[in-house]
Each structure stands twice: as structure tokens, then as C-alpha cells.
Write a protein that holds these residues in place. Structure first.
Motif, PDB file in Angstrom:
ATOM      1  N   SER A  70       0.070   9.443 -15.989  1.00  0.00           N
ATOM      2  CA  SER A  70       0.169   9.252 -14.540  1.00  0.00           C
ATOM      3  C   SER A  70       0.703   7.860 -14.208  1.00  0.00           C
ATOM      4  O   SER A  70       1.490   7.686 -13.268  1.00  0.00           O
ATOM      5  CB  SER A  70      -1.181   9.526 -13.895  1.00  0.00           C
ATOM      6  OG  SER A  70      -1.507   8.546 -12.961  1.00  0.00           O
ATOM      7  N   ILE A  71       0.282   6.865 -15.003  1.00  0.00           N
ATOM      8  CA  ILE A  71       0.824   5.507 -14.805  1.00  0.00           C
ATOM      9  C   ILE A  71       2.322   5.509 -15.073  1.00  0.00           C
ATOM     10  O   ILE A  71       3.119   4.951 -14.314  1.00  0.00           O
ATOM     11  CB  ILE A  71       0.128   4.502 -15.745  1.00  0.00           C
ATOM     12  CG1 ILE A  71      -1.349   4.365 -15.400  1.00  0.00           C
ATOM     13  CG2 ILE A  71       0.811   3.140 -15.673  1.00  0.00           C
ATOM     14  CD1 ILE A  71      -2.111   3.548 -16.403  1.00  0.00           C
ATOM     15  N   LYS A 131       4.499   6.961 -12.335  1.00  0.00           N
ATOM     16  CA  LYS A 131       4.614   6.146 -11.128  1.00  0.00           C
ATOM     17  C   LYS A 131       5.432   4.877 -11.373  1.00  0.00           C
ATOM     18  O   LYS A 131       6.270   4.501 -10.558  1.00  0.00           O
ATOM     19  CB  LYS A 131       3.210   5.796 -10.644  1.00  0.00           C
ATOM     20  CG  LYS A 131       3.149   4.742  -9.578  1.00  0.00           C
ATOM     21  CD  LYS A 131       2.998   5.335  -8.215  1.00  0.00           C
ATOM     22  CE  LYS A 131       2.980   4.203  -7.197  1.00  0.00           C
ATOM     23  NZ  LYS A 131       2.836   4.657  -5.858  1.00  0.00           N
ATOM     24  N   TYR A 132       5.177   4.213 -12.496  1.00  0.00           N
ATOM     25  CA  TYR A 132       5.791   2.886 -12.675  1.00  0.00           C
ATOM     26  C   TYR A 132       6.916   2.867 -13.698  1.00  0.00           C
ATOM     27  O   TYR A 132       7.535   1.840 -13.918  1.00  0.00           O
ATOM     28  CB  TYR A 132       4.713   1.871 -13.075  1.00  0.00           C
ATOM     29  CG  TYR A 132       3.669   1.691 -12.016  1.00  0.00           C
ATOM     30  CD1 TYR A 132       3.922   0.927 -10.895  1.00  0.00           C
ATOM     31  CD2 TYR A 132       2.439   2.316 -12.116  1.00  0.00           C
ATOM     32  CE1 TYR A 132       2.977   0.781  -9.901  1.00  0.00           C
ATOM     33  CE2 TYR A 132       1.479   2.178 -11.136  1.00  0.00           C
ATOM     34  CZ  TYR A 132       1.760   1.403 -10.030  1.00  0.00           C
ATOM     35  OH  TYR A 132       0.825   1.265  -9.043  1.00  0.00           O
ATOM     36  N   GLU A 146       1.782  -3.272 -19.930  1.00  0.00           N
ATOM     37  CA  GLU A 146       0.801  -3.700 -18.938  1.00  0.00           C
ATOM     38  C   GLU A 146       1.359  -4.817 -18.041  1.00  0.00           C
ATOM     39  O   GLU A 146       1.183  -4.788 -16.830  1.00  0.00           O
ATOM     40  CB  GLU A 146      -0.468  -4.186 -19.636  1.00  0.00           C
ATOM     41  CG  GLU A 146      -1.573  -4.455 -18.633  1.00  0.00           C
ATOM     42  CD  GLU A 146      -2.881  -4.784 -19.295  1.00  0.00           C
ATOM     43  OE1 GLU A 146      -2.856  -5.359 -20.402  1.00  0.00           O
ATOM     44  OE2 GLU A 146      -3.923  -4.477 -18.706  1.00  0.00           O
ATOM     45  N   VAL A 173       3.749  -3.419 -15.464  1.00  0.00           N
ATOM     46  CA  VAL A 173       3.064  -2.648 -14.428  1.00  0.00           C
ATOM     47  C   VAL A 173       2.329  -3.588 -13.477  1.00  0.00           C
ATOM     48  O   VAL A 173       2.375  -3.413 -12.251  1.00  0.00           O
ATOM     49  CB  VAL A 173       2.087  -1.640 -15.079  1.00  0.00           C
ATOM     50  CG1 VAL A 173       1.220  -0.988 -14.022  1.00  0.00           C
ATOM     51  CG2 VAL A 173       2.855  -0.581 -15.834  1.00  0.00           C
ATOM     52  N   MET A 174       1.683  -4.620 -14.032  1.00  0.00           N
ATOM     53  CA  MET A 174       0.947  -5.539 -13.164  1.00  0.00           C
ATOM     54  C   MET A 174       1.905  -6.288 -12.245  1.00  0.00           C
ATOM     55  O   MET A 174       1.585  -6.572 -11.088  1.00  0.00           O
ATOM     56  CB  MET A 174       0.134  -6.544 -13.987  1.00  0.00           C
ATOM     57  CG  MET A 174      -1.039  -5.950 -14.741  1.00  0.00           C
ATOM     58  SD  MET A 174      -1.945  -4.699 -13.856  1.00  0.00           S
ATOM     59  CE  MET A 174      -3.083  -5.687 -12.935  1.00  0.00           C
ATOM     60  N   LEU A 191       2.638  -4.129  -9.436  1.00  0.00           N
ATOM     61  CA  LEU A 191       1.482  -3.956  -8.548  1.00  0.00           C
ATOM     62  C   LEU A 191       1.412  -5.073  -7.524  1.00  0.00           C
ATOM     63  O   LEU A 191       0.956  -4.875  -6.405  1.00  0.00           O
ATOM     64  CB  LEU A 191       0.195  -3.945  -9.370  1.00  0.00           C
ATOM     65  CG  LEU A 191      -0.257  -2.596  -9.917  1.00  0.00           C
ATOM     66  CD1 LEU A 191      -1.528  -2.752 -10.715  1.00  0.00           C
ATOM     67  CD2 LEU A 191      -0.480  -1.620  -8.788  1.00  0.00           C
ATOM     68  N   GLY A 215      -4.094   8.775  -8.347  1.00  0.00           N
ATOM     69  CA  GLY A 215      -2.857   8.412  -9.025  1.00  0.00           C
ATOM     70  C   GLY A 215      -2.368   7.041  -8.589  1.00  0.00           C
ATOM     71  O   GLY A 215      -3.021   6.339  -7.832  1.00  0.00           O
ATOM     72  N   GLY A 216      -1.174   6.668  -9.102  1.00  0.00           N
ATOM     73  CA  GLY A 216      -0.593   5.389  -8.712  1.00  0.00           C
ATOM     74  C   GLY A 216      -1.424   4.212  -9.189  1.00  0.00           C
ATOM     75  O   GLY A 216      -1.852   4.147 -10.336  1.00  0.00           O
ATOM     76  N   LYS A 217      -1.663   3.296  -8.249  1.00  0.00           N
ATOM     77  CA  LYS A 217      -2.370   2.063  -8.585  1.00  0.00           C
ATOM     78  C   LYS A 217      -3.755   2.344  -9.183  1.00  0.00           C
ATOM     79  O   LYS A 217      -4.207   1.668 -10.105  1.00  0.00           O
ATOM     80  CB  LYS A 217      -2.520   1.264  -7.289  1.00  0.00           C
ATOM     81  CG  LYS A 217      -2.883  -0.166  -7.458  1.00  0.00           C
ATOM     82  CD  LYS A 217      -2.901  -0.809  -6.069  1.00  0.00           C
ATOM     83  CE  LYS A 217      -3.643  -2.107  -6.085  1.00  0.00           C
ATOM     84  NZ  LYS A 217      -3.944  -2.590  -4.733  1.00  0.00           N
ATOM     85  N   SER A 228      -4.723   4.704 -11.069  1.00  0.00           N
ATOM     86  CA  SER A 228      -4.794   5.109 -12.473  1.00  0.00           C
ATOM     87  C   SER A 228      -4.709   3.900 -13.405  1.00  0.00           C
ATOM     88  O   SER A 228      -5.251   3.946 -14.510  1.00  0.00           O
ATOM     89  CB  SER A 228      -3.754   6.159 -12.808  1.00  0.00           C
ATOM     90  OG  SER A 228      -2.590   5.973 -12.080  1.00  0.00           O
ATOM     91  N   VAL A 229      -4.026   2.826 -12.968  1.00  0.00           N
ATOM     92  CA  VAL A 229      -3.987   1.623 -13.808  1.00  0.00           C
ATOM     93  C   VAL A 229      -5.402   1.079 -13.993  1.00  0.00           C
ATOM     94  O   VAL A 229      -5.847   0.776 -15.106  1.00  0.00           O
ATOM     95  CB  VAL A 229      -3.084   0.540 -13.180  1.00  0.00           C
ATOM     96  CG1 VAL A 229      -3.064  -0.705 -14.050  1.00  0.00           C
ATOM     97  CG2 VAL A 229      -1.690   1.066 -12.978  1.00  0.00           C
ATOM     98  N   ARG A 240      -8.057   0.849 -17.256  1.00  0.00           N
ATOM     99  CA  ARG A 240      -8.783  -0.337 -17.733  1.00  0.00           C
ATOM    100  C   ARG A 240     -10.276  -0.066 -17.837  1.00  0.00           C
ATOM    101  O   ARG A 240     -10.942  -0.473 -18.790  1.00  0.00           O
ATOM    102  CB  ARG A 240      -8.561  -1.491 -16.765  1.00  0.00           C
ATOM    103  CG  ARG A 240      -7.187  -2.050 -16.859  1.00  0.00           C
ATOM    104  CD  ARG A 240      -7.141  -3.294 -16.041  1.00  0.00           C
ATOM    105  NE  ARG A 240      -6.013  -4.093 -16.429  1.00  0.00           N
ATOM    106  CZ  ARG A 240      -5.738  -5.256 -15.881  1.00  0.00           C
ATOM    107  NH1 ARG A 240      -6.534  -5.734 -14.944  1.00  0.00           N
ATOM    108  NH2 ARG A 240      -4.702  -5.942 -16.276  1.00  0.00           N
TER     109      ARG A 240
END
Lengths: 124, 487
Positions: A106-107, A110-111, A116, A119-120, A123, B154-156, B158-159, B163
Motif C-alpha cells: 500500500s505504501i 501511494k509513494y 524510507e 517516503v518521509m 510526507l 492507506g497513504g500516510k 500505512s507508513v 513502523r
């Protein structure tokens, strides 16, 4: 120092457990890639399972299926309980892997990245 | 029949969750009523269960008829019954609240409702489990569904769910290692059996190591400072509809699991290598309460502020249960019940603000138009509870913790409870300063809020005050259960 080495030499299983555990933990903590973090987690979980199997290993023990009645010699059979724990822990591990791969995919959808840091950055 | 109550309490949400894909396959609209119905049945069962336990003493449930220590044991005592009732009532209110704010995509999603029910089932199992390995299994059931629910949007999210998963699974692995150590040292997994075998060998390295692993693992799950970093991110980004449920239950139930282990295995005054274990735990609680409160004070995002408030309260509860005397212990457990209710109320308010006004931070609050008196009322009640003023339950919990600390002669602990109260007051003053800022559009009529929201906010505010009014009897029966050697 010599004593310590001797102790370690006599317990190779536990040395392997410690190496696996720390190795997995290092990968988890240090790698920016999500899938590699997962691999690290998997190694850590495997090390715990290895620990369970290692301390329950017994030389020359039979399968713990007891047919004869009367007094049973416990030393002749392997202890089934740690193995049962191991099987359950493996099931949990597989379920964790399933959920985590779903989250990673899913990540990625989207990205468009598994890194990491990238992606950060997106964000923020 | 009544001896089957613990299993029924677990089976109702579990069965409803597992059969959801079959029942709702053609009519996804029945997902939500079915979930709420199952949890409502749970609340009724939990009330009956509490009555049975209070009148007839603890129920020891042997799963499959295999008696402990060979089989897996569940213990349904006063504390477990009280916590289960709290969890199911909070879950019911959170689900009613969730009807308002749930996004359309999730409202009709079968897997989302299955996850909620499995989470509740896992939590119930975790509360009842009196077997170290059973605790691990339910810890993972609750945690895995929790990760999935946090990332459900989903999206943010899921990140941060990922973690949370990395840290949580690492914690579970540590817990498993600890269980393996204790099993290797004693040859049993049953808590009552362990309690009889451990005292002779409690200073051995294997046992001490095992207990440390277990504590580390569970303190990741309960978000004890400094292992709390997953919590604010995860709950800030979780869907508004489940954030109250997650925030109020998951960390508290992990703490309940630890309390059971601590209470049966660590006797007061126990020292390992000249370190008094209970005092060490208490100091960890002190650190968590103070750092959590200070971090909450500097947040600008409402949800993060509330999340850090929860982190600091975990510390308070840990102080209470680690004082080594019944007063402090009961104070801690009573505070745990209150905290579950208060966290749910806080996240409901934050979720409703996001839903109706799109307000997430303190600055948004300041420029907010008119808002519903229901929200203001609930916020005032929950603030009174969080700060710990009578007549809410928060006061009586803190009061008993302070009494216990004075009884034990631990002034630092007593001081910490007061200091964390002041920190809590500090961040609520910040919220109210923005909330009652009357510069913008105060004259307009407030936007009406949905009926479900009124019901859930009203019920949860009433229950916070009711807990305070009934605190005397609750504290008394908890104390009685301790005198009978329960937990």
C-alpha cells in the motif's frame, strides 16, 4: 577471557542465536528499505524460534507418542511443548509477514518508492 | 452455564468477526449493525460476568477441559471481569461514535469490521489468559489487527502503521524470548504454577533475563517511555472511527497483561543483584509520567497531545501497581479503567473536530466557528477527569495512588502524581484558551451534530462521572479481591 571463550565454545547454539538476533536487529534498524527491514524482522523472529528449538534439543530422544502404560521414562522422549510453541510462533510470524507485506504494497502504490527516506521526504 | 462466561465473552466477537464475510457477502450494509450488535451482546455478558464473579468468586476456566498446569488456563477474577466490562463498554461507545465519522469506503467494508471484532476478541483473550504463551498469542491477535486498522485508510497512515508493526513485532519477539527463558528455567507456562516455582530460583540469570525480556516486550506494546515513539504517529493517522477504540484499549490491555505477570511473579521487596525490582518499575513509571506529560504540553496537534497524555497516564498506572501495597495497586487499576474511558472520550472529541470542522491543531481551534455544545460539554468533563478533580473517577484513582505512595514512603512517586496533574492542567489550559477564544463568529448557530455522536459523547461523559460516584464500591471490591489472593 579464556573462561568466557570456553563457555561460548560449549554453547554454539546460543552463539548462533545471539548472532542471528543482533544481525536481524541491525538490518531492521539500519536499512532504509522497507522490504529489507521486514527481512531483518523475520531474522529476529527466526532467532527466537531457533532459541526455542535449541534449548529443547535432546540427544537420542524418541517422538513423544506414549503407547505403553505404566511408568514412563521422561528422559527417553523429546519434550513436545517447545515444538508446539515453535509451530504457533511460526504461524504468528507468517501472519505478521502477510500484514506487513500488505502495508508495504500500500505504501508503494501511494509513494512509488520503498525507500524510507524518500517516503518521509514526500510526507513532509 | 455461568462457568462458560469467559469463553462466551471471547467467542461472541470472534465468531461474529469470522462469520462476517459469509453473512455480509451479499449485503455489506449489515456489517455495521452486526458489529455493534455483537459488541452490545458482549456488554450484557460482561455485566453478567462481573456479577457472577463478585458473588461467586473467580472462575478458573480450563480450555477444552484440560486442567492447569497441563492445559491452557484462563482466569476470570474481579480485575479481569472489571477490565473486560470497561473494554466492551468503551468499544460499544466507540463503534456508535464511529458511525458518524467512518468514511463511506470503510463503512461497507467487510474486512474492516472483521478486524474490529477480532481486535476486541483478542483483547478479551489477553485479559483472561493466565498462561504466558496464551498471552503471546492474543497479544499478536490484538496487535496484528491493530496494525491493519491503523493503516486502514492507506497513504500516510500505512507508513506509520508499518513502523508500528516493526516495533510491535519486535516487542512480541522479545516477549516470546522471555517466555522461552522462563520455560527453560521452570518447565511451566502457567502463571499460578510459575508463581510457586519461581521464588526459589528468581535470582538466577535465566529468570531475571526472561523477566526483563517480557517487560521490554510488553513495554513496547504499552508504549512506556522511552519505547513510546510509535504511538502518537500511529494514533494520529489511524481512521477517526477506530482511533478511540485503539487508543483506549490496546496499550491498557498490554499493561493489564504485565500487571498479572508482575503481581503473580514479583513479590514486594524482591531484589535481583541489589536492585529492588518493584522500585525500579515504579521509577520507570515516574519517568514515563513526567516525560509523557511534558511532551503533551509542547504539542500543537490535538491528537498528538492526547496521545502523549495517554503515554503519561500509562506511567501513572505503572507507579500505582508497583508500589507494593494494596492501596496503590487498586488505585492503579481503578485509574486504568478511568483512563480507558477518558482516552476514548478524548479521541472521540478530536475525531469529531476533524470530521465537522477539519480542525486538527490548536491554531485551527482558535479560528473555529461555532461548535456544538455537546463537544464543549464533553471536553469540559474529560478535562476535569484528566486533571483529576472530583467528582470524576480520575480523582479517586490518583488519590489512591498518592495514598499508596505515602503508605510505602515513596515521596517521589507521590510528587510525580501531583506534577503530572499540573502538566495535564497545563495542556488543557492551552486547549481551553483556544477553545473559548470568542473572536470569530461567536454569534452564529452551531452546526448540529449527528445523534450517534450525542449518544456516545453523552454516555461517555456520564460514565466518567459515574465511575467517580461509584469509586467507593469499585475500590472496595477490588481490594477485597486482593485480600482473597486474586489477580
Amino acid at each position: 577471557m579464556v573462561e568466557l571463550l570456553q563457555t561460548l565454545w560449549q554453547r554454539p547454539n546460543f552463539v548462533v542465536f545471539v548472532i542471528l538476533f543482533l544481525w536481524g536487529f541491525y538490518i531492521m534498524a539500519a536499512h532504509p528499505n522497507f522490504v529489507k527491514k521486514l527481512i531483518g524482522l523475520y531474522i529476529v523472529q527466526t532467532s527466537a524460534i531457533f532459541f526455542l528449538v535449541a534449548f529443547s534439543a535432546k540427544d537420542g530422544a524418541a517422538v513423544p507418542i506414549i503407547i505403553s502404560e505404566g511408568v514412563v521414562d521422561a528422559a527417553a522422549y523429546a519434550n513436545p511443548l517447545p515444538h508446539v510453541l515453535t509451530v504457533t510462533a511460526i504461524v504468528v510470524q507468517v501472519a505478521t509477514l502477510g500484514v506487513s507485506l500488505a502495508l508495504v504494497s500500500s505504501i508503494y502504490r501511494k509513494y512509488r518508492s520503498l525507500d524510507e527516506d524518500e517516503v518521509m521526504e514526500q510526507l513532509e | 452455564m455461568s462457568s462458560q462466561l469467559p469463553m462466551l465473552l471471547f467467542l461472541v466477537p470472534f465468531f461474529a468477526g469470522v462469520s462476517m464475510p459469509i453473512l455480509a457477502a451479499r449485503r455489506p450494509s449489515i456489517c455495521q449493525p452486526l458489529t455493534i450488535g455483537a459488541v452490545a451482546v458482549m456488554v450484557v455478558l460482561a455485566i453478567v460476568n462481573l456479577r457472577v464473579v463478585l458473588n461467586g468468586g473467580p472462575i478458573e476456566y480450563a480450555i477444552g477441559g484440560w486442567a492447569a498446569p497441563l492445559g491452557i488456563a484462563w482466569l476470570d477474577d474481579t480485575i479481569a471481569a472489571t477490565v473486560v466490562l470497561t473494554i466492551s463498554a468503551v468499544a460499544l461507545l466507540s463503534l456508535i461514535f464511529g458511525r458518524v465519522v467512518v468514511p463511506a469506503r470503510l463503512e461497507r467494508s467487510i474486512s474492516y469490521h472483521t478486524l474490529i471484532l477480532l481486535l476486541i476478541g483478542g483483547l478479551v483473550g489477553l485479559i483472561f489468559a493466565a498462561d504466558l504463551f496464551n498471552v503471546f498469542v492474543f497479544l499478536e491477535v490484538a496487535a496484528l489487527t491493530g496494525y491493519a486498522l491503523v493503516g486502514a485508510q492507506g497513504g500516510k497512515a500505512s507508513v506509520f502503521a508499518f513502523r508500528y508493526l516493526l516495533l510491535g513485532s519486535f516487542g512480541a519477539t522479545l516477549y516470546l524470548l522471555g517466555v522461552a527463558h522462563l520455560y527453560a528455567a521452570t518447565g511451566t507456562l502457567n502463571m499460578a504454577d510459575l508463581a510457586t516455582r519461581l521464588p526459589q530460583i528468581v535470582t538466577s540469570t535465566a529468570v531475571a533475563g526472561g523477566l526483563i525480556y517480557i517487560f521490554l516486550g510488553l513495554s513496547i506494546k504499552m508504549a512506556l517511555v522511552p519505547l513510546h515513539s510509535w504511538l502518537p504517529d500511529a494514533y494520529e493517522n489511524a481512521p477517526e472511527a477506530v482511533a478511540p477504540l485503539l487508543a483506549s484499549t490496546v496499550t491498557k490491555v498490554a499493561l493489564v497483561a504485565w500487571v498479572r505477570i508482575e503481581y503473580s511473579l514479583i513479590v514486594p521487596g524482591l531484589e535481583v543483584g541489589h536492585v529492588p525490582v518493584l522500585v525500579l518499575l515504579e521509577e520507570l513509571g515516574v519517568i514515563a509520567a513526567l516525560i509523557g506529560g511534558a511532551l503533551a504540553l509542547i504539542q500543537t496537534d490535538l491528537k498528538r497531545m492526547f496521545a502523549y497524555g495517554g503515554v503519561s497516564h500509562i506511567g501513572l498506572i505503572l507507579i500505582g501497581v508497583s508500589l507494593g501495597n494494596p492501596t496503590g495497586f487498586v488505585g492503579g487499576m481503578f485509574y486504568l479503567i478511568n483512563d480507558a474511558v477518558m482516552q476514548a472520550a478524548l479521541f472521540m472529541i478530536a475525531g469529531a473536530l476533524v470530521h465537522y470542522h477539519g480542525a486538527r491543531s490548536l491554531d485551527d481551534l482558535r479560528d473555529l466557528g461555532p461548535r456544538s455544545p455537546w463537544l464543549t460539554g464533553a471536553l469540559i468533563v474529560v478535562a476535569v477527569g484528566m486533571v483529576g478533580l472530583p467528582p470524576t473517577g480520575g480523582f479517586f484513582g490518583k488519590w489512591n495512588i498518592i495514598l499508596g505512595a505515602l503508605e510505602a514512603g515513596h515521596l517521589v512517586a507521590a510528587f510525580t502524581v501531583v506534577a503530572s496533574t499540573l502538566l495535564t492542567l497545563g495542556y488543557f489550559v492551552r486547549i481551553f484558551a483556544c477553545w473559548f477564544n470568542r473572536s470569530a463568529g461567536a454569534e452564529a448557530q452551531p452546526q448540529p451534530v449527528a445523534g450517534s455522536l450525542r449518544v456516545s459523547l453523552g454516555a461517555i461523559s456520564v460514565s466518567m462521572i459515574a465511575l467517580g460516584l461509584m469509586s467507593d464500591s469499585i475500590v472496595r471490591f477490588l481490594l477485597e479481591s486482593l485480600a482473597g489472593g486474586g489477580v
